[in-house]
Design an enzyme around this catalytic site. Structure first.
Site, PDB file in Angstrom:
ATOM      1  N   HIS A  76       0.990  -1.601   0.093  1.00 23.48           N
ATOM      2  CA  HIS A  76      -0.108  -0.007  -0.102  1.00 23.48           C
ATOM      3  C   HIS A  76       1.021   1.211  -0.436  1.00 23.48           C
ATOM      4  O   HIS A  76       1.501   1.211   0.991  1.00 23.48           O
ATOM      5  CB  HIS A  76      -0.318  -0.326   1.489  1.00 23.48           C
ATOM      6  CG  HIS A  76      -1.789  -1.065   1.382  1.00 23.48           C
ATOM      7  ND1 HIS A  76      -3.430  -1.259   0.887  1.00 23.48           N
ATOM      8  CD2 HIS A  76      -2.408  -2.032   1.378  1.00 23.48           C
ATOM      9  CE1 HIS A  76      -3.515  -1.904   0.593  1.00 23.48           C
ATOM     10  NE2 HIS A  76      -3.370  -2.749   1.158  1.00 23.48           N
ATOM     11  N   TYR A 204      -9.341   4.461   7.803  1.00 24.37           N
ATOM     12  CA  TYR A 204      -9.747   4.835   9.354  1.00 24.37           C
ATOM     13  C   TYR A 204     -10.434   6.524   9.380  1.00 24.37           C
ATOM     14  O   TYR A 204     -10.071   7.141   8.672  1.00 24.37           O
ATOM     15  CB  TYR A 204      -7.654   5.707   9.532  1.00 24.37           C
ATOM     16  CG  TYR A 204      -7.017   4.063   9.544  1.00 24.37           C
ATOM     17  CD1 TYR A 204      -5.728   4.058   8.894  1.00 24.37           C
ATOM     18  CD2 TYR A 204      -6.799   4.226  11.452  1.00 24.37           C
ATOM     19  CE1 TYR A 204      -5.244   3.179   9.241  1.00 24.37           C
ATOM     20  CE2 TYR A 204      -5.702   3.002  11.753  1.00 24.37           C
ATOM     21  CZ  TYR A 204      -4.958   2.146  10.219  1.00 24.37           C
ATOM     22  OH  TYR A 204      -4.238   1.366  10.393  1.00 24.37           O
ATOM     23  N   PRO A 295      -3.937  -1.012  18.795  1.00 27.87           N
ATOM     24  CA  PRO A 295      -4.100  -1.294  17.493  1.00 27.87           C
ATOM     25  C   PRO A 295      -3.930  -0.137  16.697  1.00 27.87           C
ATOM     26  O   PRO A 295      -3.520  -0.805  15.145  1.00 27.87           O
ATOM     27  CB  PRO A 295      -4.802  -2.076  17.227  1.00 27.87           C
ATOM     28  CG  PRO A 295      -5.970  -2.065  18.139  1.00 27.87           C
ATOM     29  CD  PRO A 295      -5.567  -1.695  19.439  1.00 27.87           C
ATOM     30  N   LYS A 299       1.513  -0.797  14.880  1.00 29.45           N
ATOM     31  CA  LYS A 299       2.403  -0.685  15.763  1.00 29.45           C
ATOM     32  C   LYS A 299       2.713  -2.657  16.601  1.00 29.45           C
ATOM     33  O   LYS A 299       4.505  -2.423  16.209  1.00 29.45           O
ATOM     34  CB  LYS A 299       2.677   0.246  16.496  1.00 29.45           C
ATOM     35  CG  LYS A 299       3.177   1.795  16.450  1.00 29.45           C
ATOM     36  CD  LYS A 299       4.106   1.428  15.389  1.00 29.45           C
ATOM     37  CE  LYS A 299       3.860   2.446  13.501  1.00 29.45           C
ATOM     38  NZ  LYS A 299       4.253   2.286  12.392  1.00 29.45           N
ATOM     39  N   TYR A 387       4.281   5.923  10.757  1.00 28.25           N
ATOM     40  CA  TYR A 387       3.178   4.761  10.296  1.00 28.25           C
ATOM     41  C   TYR A 387       3.905   3.940   9.384  1.00 28.25           C
ATOM     42  O   TYR A 387       4.232   2.514   9.572  1.00 28.25           O
ATOM     43  CB  TYR A 387       2.247   5.385   9.697  1.00 28.25           C
ATOM     44  CG  TYR A 387       0.707   4.402   9.419  1.00 28.25           C
ATOM     45  CD1 TYR A 387       0.107   4.345   9.820  1.00 28.25           C
ATOM     46  CD2 TYR A 387       1.030   3.653   8.240  1.00 28.25           C
ATOM     47  CE1 TYR A 387      -1.263   2.849   9.951  1.00 28.25           C
ATOM     48  CE2 TYR A 387       0.013   2.864   8.028  1.00 28.25           C
ATOM     49  CZ  TYR A 387      -0.954   2.778   8.983  1.00 28.25           C
ATOM     50  OH  TYR A 387      -1.568   1.732   9.123  1.00 28.25           O
TER      51      TYR A 387
HETATM   52  P1  RFL Z   1       2.136 -12.914  21.169  1.00 29.72           P
HETATM   53  O1  RFL Z   1       1.661 -13.168  19.863  1.00 29.72           O
HETATM   54  O2  RFL Z   1       1.059 -13.101  22.326  1.00 29.72           O
HETATM   55  O3  RFL Z   1       2.732 -14.699  21.593  1.00 29.72           O
HETATM   56  C1  RFL Z   1       3.166 -14.882  23.190  1.00 29.72           C
HETATM   57  C2  RFL Z   1       3.401 -16.401  22.880  1.00 29.72           C
HETATM   58  O4  RFL Z   1       3.295 -16.936  24.327  1.00 29.72           O
HETATM   59  C3  RFL Z   1       3.112 -17.721  24.271  1.00 29.72           C
HETATM   60  N1  RFL Z   1       2.383 -18.123  25.847  1.00 29.72           N
HETATM   61  C4  RFL Z   1       2.663 -18.633  26.495  1.00 29.72           C
HETATM   62  N2  RFL Z   1       3.446 -20.294  25.819  1.00 29.72           N
HETATM   63  C5  RFL Z   1       4.171 -21.168  26.629  1.00 29.72           C
HETATM   64  N3  RFL Z   1       4.281 -21.257  28.402  1.00 29.72           N
HETATM   65  C6  RFL Z   1       3.642 -19.759  28.787  1.00 29.72           C
HETATM   66  N4  RFL Z   1       3.270 -19.476  30.338  1.00 29.72           N
HETATM   67  C7  RFL Z   1       2.665 -18.734  27.793  1.00 29.72           C
HETATM   68  N5  RFL Z   1       2.305 -17.959  28.188  1.00 29.72           N
HETATM   69  C8  RFL Z   1       2.163 -17.213  26.743  1.00 29.72           C
HETATM   70  C9  RFL Z   1       1.334 -17.779  23.631  1.00 29.72           C
HETATM   71  O5  RFL Z   1       0.621 -18.513  23.688  1.00 29.72           O
HETATM   72  C10 RFL Z   1       1.648 -17.274  22.116  1.00 29.72           C
HETATM   73  O6  RFL Z   1       1.976 -18.163  21.350  1.00 29.72           O
HETATM   74  O7  RFL Z   1       3.463 -12.001  21.308  1.00 29.72           O
HETATM   75  P2  RFL Z   1       4.470 -11.746  20.654  1.00 29.72           P
HETATM   76  O8  RFL Z   1       5.080 -12.517  19.768  1.00 29.72           O
HETATM   77  O9  RFL Z   1       4.787 -11.008  21.492  1.00 29.72           O
HETATM   78  O10 RFL Z   1       4.047 -10.540  19.393  1.00 29.72           O
HETATM   79  C11 RFL Z   1       2.321  -9.247  19.245  1.00 29.72           C
HETATM   80  C12 RFL Z   1       1.407  -9.328  18.529  1.00 29.72           C
HETATM   81  O11 RFL Z   1       1.191 -10.692  18.501  1.00 29.72           O
HETATM   82  C13 RFL Z   1       1.307  -8.067  18.702  1.00 29.72           C
HETATM   83  O12 RFL Z   1       2.048  -7.127  19.413  1.00 29.72           O
HETATM   84  C14 RFL Z   1       0.270  -8.002  17.386  1.00 29.72           C
HETATM   85  O13 RFL Z   1      -0.564  -9.057  17.200  1.00 29.72           O
HETATM   86  C15 RFL Z   1      -0.793  -5.968  17.675  1.00 29.72           C
HETATM   87  N6  RFL Z   1      -1.658  -6.164  16.788  1.00 29.72           N
HETATM   88  C16 RFL Z   1      -1.000  -5.366  15.039  1.00 29.72           C
HETATM   89  N7  RFL Z   1       0.397  -5.192  15.656  1.00 29.72           N
HETATM   90  C17 RFL Z   1       1.034  -4.303  14.526  1.00 29.72           C
HETATM   91  O14 RFL Z   1       2.106  -4.506  14.233  1.00 29.72           O
HETATM   92  N8  RFL Z   1      -0.265  -4.152  13.232  1.00 29.72           N
HETATM   93  C18 RFL Z   1      -1.550  -4.570  13.205  1.00 29.72           C
HETATM   94  O15 RFL Z   1      -1.735  -4.278  11.984  1.00 29.72           O
HETATM   95  C19 RFL Z   1      -2.344  -4.983  14.484  1.00 29.72           C
HETATM   96  N9  RFL Z   1      -2.934  -5.475  14.335  1.00 29.72           N
HETATM   97  C20 RFL Z   1      -2.853  -5.906  16.710  1.00 29.72           C
HETATM   98  C21 RFL Z   1      -3.618  -5.566  15.301  1.00 29.72           C
HETATM   99  C22 RFL Z   1      -3.640  -6.946  17.332  1.00 29.72           C
HETATM  100  C23 RFL Z   1      -4.658  -7.190  17.689  1.00 29.72           C
HETATM  101  N10 RFL Z   1      -5.278  -7.759  18.924  1.00 29.72           N
HETATM  102  C24 RFL Z   1      -6.152  -8.991  18.925  1.00 29.72           C
HETATM  103  C25 RFL Z   1      -4.373  -7.354  20.813  1.00 29.72           C
HETATM  104  C26 RFL Z   1      -5.166  -5.855  15.906  1.00 29.72           C
HETATM  105  C27 RFL Z   1      -5.481  -6.468  17.086  1.00 29.72           C
HETATM  106  C28 RFL Z   1      -6.752  -7.009  16.855  1.00 29.72           C
HETATM  107  C1  PHB Z   2      -5.130  -5.413  10.689  1.00 29.63           C
HETATM  108  O1  PHB Z   2      -5.325  -5.337   9.502  1.00 29.63           O
HETATM  109  O2  PHB Z   2      -5.963  -6.542  11.234  1.00 29.63           O
HETATM  110  C2  PHB Z   2      -5.285  -4.008  10.736  1.00 29.63           C
HETATM  111  C3  PHB Z   2      -4.787  -2.447   9.810  1.00 29.63           C
HETATM  112  C4  PHB Z   2      -4.098  -1.726  10.737  1.00 29.63           C
HETATM  113  C5  PHB Z   2      -4.208  -1.170  12.063  1.00 29.63           C
HETATM  114  C6  PHB Z   2      -5.011  -2.416  13.076  1.00 29.63           C
HETATM  115  C7  PHB Z   2      -5.086  -3.579  12.639  1.00 29.63           C
HETATM  116  O3  PHB Z   2      -4.264   0.137  12.739  1.00 29.63           O
END
Ligand code: RFL
Ligand code: PHB
Length: 397
Positions: A76, A204, A295, A299, A387
């Protein structure tokens, strides 16, 4: 008696942070074991992030993880900001000398990382229980767990990486942790739908009834989010209500959101959280284990992968050359980026969401800021460089 073994880096968590760390360490010739309490299928299906900064894409390509990302990721040039019924395009490529963002789901990055580690003989233990870490201020910290067959293990390590997300077991092992935190008075209801996106870029949208985000996963699959109450129950949101609300919040003459069967629905709380320091003795935290951002700035995943690059560089210097210099600087190095992203995510969140009970003063400030960002090159450039990824980190091969 537990089965005992030895590795250089014990990694807790097979999310994007733990898996990428294990991959980078292997490239640097450092052994690791990843211990995860969920099943492989669960880790590969958990719906989360979708947006990668240009620097994250370049990093994944440079370490052999670009094949599917290049084939299936959607590049994008920028984003749309919508407010007061008008849609404005911000072109990051033009504003920033060529920076861009790519939509490629976190689920796909996790699948690629697991496949790459297993193809190279990497050790990942899924479905573990009783995962614990001890002795982090000794020379030989221990990672203990029970495997999926019920066998207890003790792995003696040089260092432990706590990549176990926000609810993990590692962060509580750091004494005198300084926590800075904000909760927001709203949540996101997210859906995945089999519907071809009717937009070329992410939208957005600030609407008087609340924020909405239009994202995508592929030319056939849309990902959409709605601002809802923090304690919202999914029972109150049948599919028809979700589509009606999305159509209203994105409304534009002659245009509509394309609808289709909804395949996933969830509610996510919004929070900013930073824990410092990110290291204690031989325990290093990375990713959501140490910090959470709302989110809106996309980031969280990018930040988690940046921590891991800094950590892999530091652990290589420590375990291959015996130098503590980068390891000692690890927490401060990461926290500078974490706070930049924490500010950006808070700023985007505050500009775009409707705070329950807020007055006309707050709405007018938000609209003034949105109008400034959409018309001033300086303001748009500031959003664009944050961003698309400010000061990307490099993995030293
Ligand atoms: P994770 O992905 O939570 O992975 C942690 C892992 O540890 C396991 N775990 C354990 N394993 C062993 N023993 C234990 N006691 C444990 N406790 C936990 C868990 O099962 C899991 O597998 O953390 P990590 O690796 O630091 O990754 C971080 C990302 O997942 C998170 O920051 C992003 O998903 C946030 N986020 C977004 N980030 C972006 O950069 N761009 C985005 O567009 C974006 N959109 C989002 C998001 C997060 C969202 N939610 C659901 C929180 C959109 C959403 C809706
Ligand atoms: C997504 O595609 O899940 C997404 C994209 C941008 C955001 C958050 C989530 O700011």
């Amino acid at each position: 008696m537990p089965v005992t073994s030895r590795t250089q880096v014990g990694i807790v968590g097979a999310g994007p942070a733990g898996l990428l760390l294990s991959h980078l360490l292997a490239l640097a010739g450092v052994d690791s074991v990843v211990v995860e309490n969920r099943t492989r299928a669960y880790c590969e299906a958990r719906q989360r992030a979708g947006l990668l900064e240009a620097g994250t894409v370049e990093l994944l390509r440079s370490v052999g993880l670009g094949k599917r990302l290049d084939a299936e990721g959607i590049e994008h040039d920028g984003i749309y900001l919508q407010f007061l019924g008008e849609r404005h395009h911000l072109n990051f490529r033009e504003l920033t000398d060529g920076r861009w963002v790519t939509v490629y789901a976190q689920t796909e990055i996790v699948k690629d990382l697991i496949a790459a580690r297993l193809a190279n003989g990497g050790a990942i233990e899924f479905s573990c229980s009783d995962v614990s870490v001890s002795g982090v201020t000794s020379d030989r910290p221990m990672l203990s767990y029970t495997d999926s067959s019920g066998v207890a293990h003790e792995v003696s390590c040089d260092v432990i990486a706590g990549c176990d997300g926000f609810h993990g077991v590692c962060r509580p092992l750091i004494p005198d942790l300084q926590v800075s935190e904000r909760t927001y008075p709203y949540a996101w209801l997210g859906i995945l739908a089999n519907a071809a996106p009717s937009t070329d870029e992410l939208i957005y949208s600030r609407h008087a009834d609340g924020f909405a985000l239009y994202s995508m996963r592929s030319p056939e699959v849309s990902r959409l989010y709605l601002q809802v109450a923090p304690d919202e129950s999914l029972d109150r949101w049948p599919d028809d209500r979700i589509w009606a609300e999305l159509q209203k919040r994105f409304a534009l003459d002659g245009w509509s959101v394309s609808e289709g069967p909804i395949t996933d629905k969830s509610v996510t709380a919004m929070r900013s959280f930073v824990a410092a320091p990110m290291r204690h003795g031989r325990l290093f935290l990375a990713g959501d284990a140490a910090h959470i951002v709302p989110p809106t700035g996309a980031k969280g995943l990018n930040l988690a992968l940046s921590d891991v690059v800094v950590l892999a560089n530091a652990l290589r210097a420590l375990l291959k050359e015996g130098s503590w210099k980068l390891a000692d600087a690890y927490s401060d190095t990461c926290l500078r980026r974490v706070w930049r992203c924490t500010h950006f995510s808070w700023w985007m969140t505050s500009m775009l969401h409707v705070t329950p009970g807020s007055d006309a003063f707050e709405s007018q400030l938000q609209l003034a800021q949105l109008s400034y960002v959409s018309s001033s090159r300086a303001a748009a450039l500031s959003l664009a460089e944050n961003y698309s990824g400010y000061e990307p980190v490099r993995f030293e091969l």
